[in-house]
Design a protein around this motif. Structure first.
Motif, PDB file in Angstrom:
ATOM      1  N   SER A 118       0.809  -1.220   0.000  1.00  0.00           N
ATOM      2  CA  SER A 118       0.000   0.000   0.000  1.00  0.00           C
ATOM      3  C   SER A 118       0.838   1.264   0.000  1.00  0.00           C
ATOM      4  O   SER A 118       0.310   2.346  -0.271  1.00  0.00           O
ATOM      5  N   VAL A 119       2.125   1.145   0.320  1.00  0.00           N
ATOM      6  CA  VAL A 119       2.952   2.355   0.415  1.00  0.00           C
ATOM      7  C   VAL A 119       4.143   2.357  -0.542  1.00  0.00           C
ATOM      8  O   VAL A 119       4.676   3.420  -0.872  1.00  0.00           O
ATOM      9  N   ILE A 120       4.577   1.203  -0.991  1.00  0.00           N
ATOM     10  CA  ILE A 120       5.750   1.167  -1.871  1.00  0.00           C
ATOM     11  C   ILE A 120       5.346   1.629  -3.273  1.00  0.00           C
ATOM     12  O   ILE A 120       4.268   1.292  -3.767  1.00  0.00           O
ATOM     13  N   ASN A 121       6.193   2.413  -3.883  1.00  0.00           N
ATOM     14  CA  ASN A 121       5.894   3.037  -5.161  1.00  0.00           C
ATOM     15  C   ASN A 121       6.487   2.204  -6.302  1.00  0.00           C
ATOM     16  O   ASN A 121       7.702   1.993  -6.356  1.00  0.00           O
ATOM     17  N   LYS A 122       5.633   1.759  -7.224  1.00  0.00           N
ATOM     18  CA  LYS A 122       6.117   0.885  -8.298  1.00  0.00           C
ATOM     19  C   LYS A 122       7.061   1.618  -9.253  1.00  0.00           C
ATOM     20  O   LYS A 122       7.953   0.997  -9.846  1.00  0.00           O
ATOM     21  N   ASN A 123       6.901   2.932  -9.375  1.00  0.00           N
ATOM     22  CA  ASN A 123       7.828   3.693 -10.212  1.00  0.00           C
ATOM     23  C   ASN A 123       9.220   3.747  -9.590  1.00  0.00           C
ATOM     24  O   ASN A 123      10.231   3.704 -10.290  1.00  0.00           O
ATOM     25  N   GLU A 124       9.256   3.834  -8.261  1.00  0.00           N
ATOM     26  CA  GLU A 124      10.539   3.811  -7.557  1.00  0.00           C
ATOM     27  C   GLU A 124      11.198   2.433  -7.669  1.00  0.00           C
ATOM     28  O   GLU A 124      12.421   2.329  -7.788  1.00  0.00           O
TER      29      GLU A 124
END
Length: 287
Positions: A118-124
């Motif tokens: 829910s918090v990790i960014n797939k773009n990152e």
């Protein structure tokens, strides 16, 4: 964008590192979830005893372009409230029966991974995988339980012939950071993001031109502020009894994602390394 965006988890994790005014908004939102979708920005500001500008600043801190997108996300997250309430983290209790312990720890670990999504960014994640593929060498930095995650990462990336090493104490971290150069990637692993030894080594590595990737809890911290790429985790440690169980599981999951991302993208070239390392270990097991 997060993989499974849930604003309620983001607010919970970020709350303690917000400014005092932003914290007023966060606390009111968490305590009055059902009414929030029906409030205008002015109404919310009045109820939280703050200003329209402060509410808008809070929305932007949480990653939203404006109040409307924030409200839409709140409404979407309310749909999973019943399940969330039913599936809270459970701490170690004195005298628990073994079946209860097995169930609670398993649920906690599952929830740590789900909340991290829910918090990790797939773009990152995509940026991190790209930098790891381009890197000359990879250095992992972590202390305590975070150091164990680094050791696991070294074992995985070594299998696909990436030049890497893990440093788990302050002195070796300073030495390693001093020798990093442009083209190298330094991955700093810390749940709090404020471990002094980690930040000291990070400053040196960054000054030397290495790309800094942070694996840390979703909040404001020295590590998150200074990193080039931030991979957030979400796992509240319930009390000192539970130690670093949740954060370790979440961090190991992020490492697995990075490893799989690199190995999949370079599968044609790394397949031979995976096969060789598998065969040599398998041959020893048969003896």
């Amino acid at each position: 964008m997060s993989i499974n965006d849930n604003i309620l988890i983001k607010i919970r994790d970020m709350k303690h590192s917000l400014t005092p005014v932003e914290k007023l908004v966060a606390e009111y939102v968490l305590e009055n979830l059902e009414e929030i979708p029906h409030l205008s920005i002015k109404n919310l500001a009045q109820q939280a005893k703050t200003s329209d500008a402060s509410v808008l600043r809070f929305c932007k801190t949480m990653g939203y372009t404006g109040y409307r997108s924030f409200i839409v996300s709140i409404s979407a997250s309310l749909g999973s409230m019943e399940e969330e309430t039913r599936d809270q983290y459970t701490d170690i209790q004195p005298g628990d029966e073994l079946p209860v312990i097995i169930s609670n720890i398993s649920r906690n670990n599952i929830k740590s991974i789900e909340d991290t999504l829910s918090v990790i960014n797939k773009n990152e994640i995509a940026r991190a995988v790209k930098m790891l593929r381009q890197s000359n060498r990879i250095a992992f930095f972590g202390i305590g339980a975070s150091g164990l995650v680094g050791i696991d990462a070294e074992q995985k990336f070594s299998r696909i012939n990436k030049m890497c090493h893990t440093y788990t104490d302050g002195h070796s971290q300073l030495t390693a950071a001093t020798l990093l150069e442009k083209g190298d990637v330094a991955i700093f692993i810390s749940n709090s993001g404020n471990t002094i030894e980690i930040l000291d080594a990070l400053d040196i590595a960054k000054k030397n031109g290495a790309c800094i990737i942070a694996i840390t809890k979703y909040n404001k911290s020295g590590l998150a502020d200074r990193a080039n790429i931030v991979l957030s985790i979400s796992t509240p440690e319930v009390t000192i009894r539970s130690g670093a169980m949740g954060s370790r599981i979440a961090m190991l999951t992020v490492i697995d994602i990075l490893f799989a991302g690199v190995a999949s993208a370079e599968y044609k070239s790394v397949k031979k390394y995976l096969t060789k390392t598998h065969n040599i270990i398998a041959s020893k097991q048969r003896k």
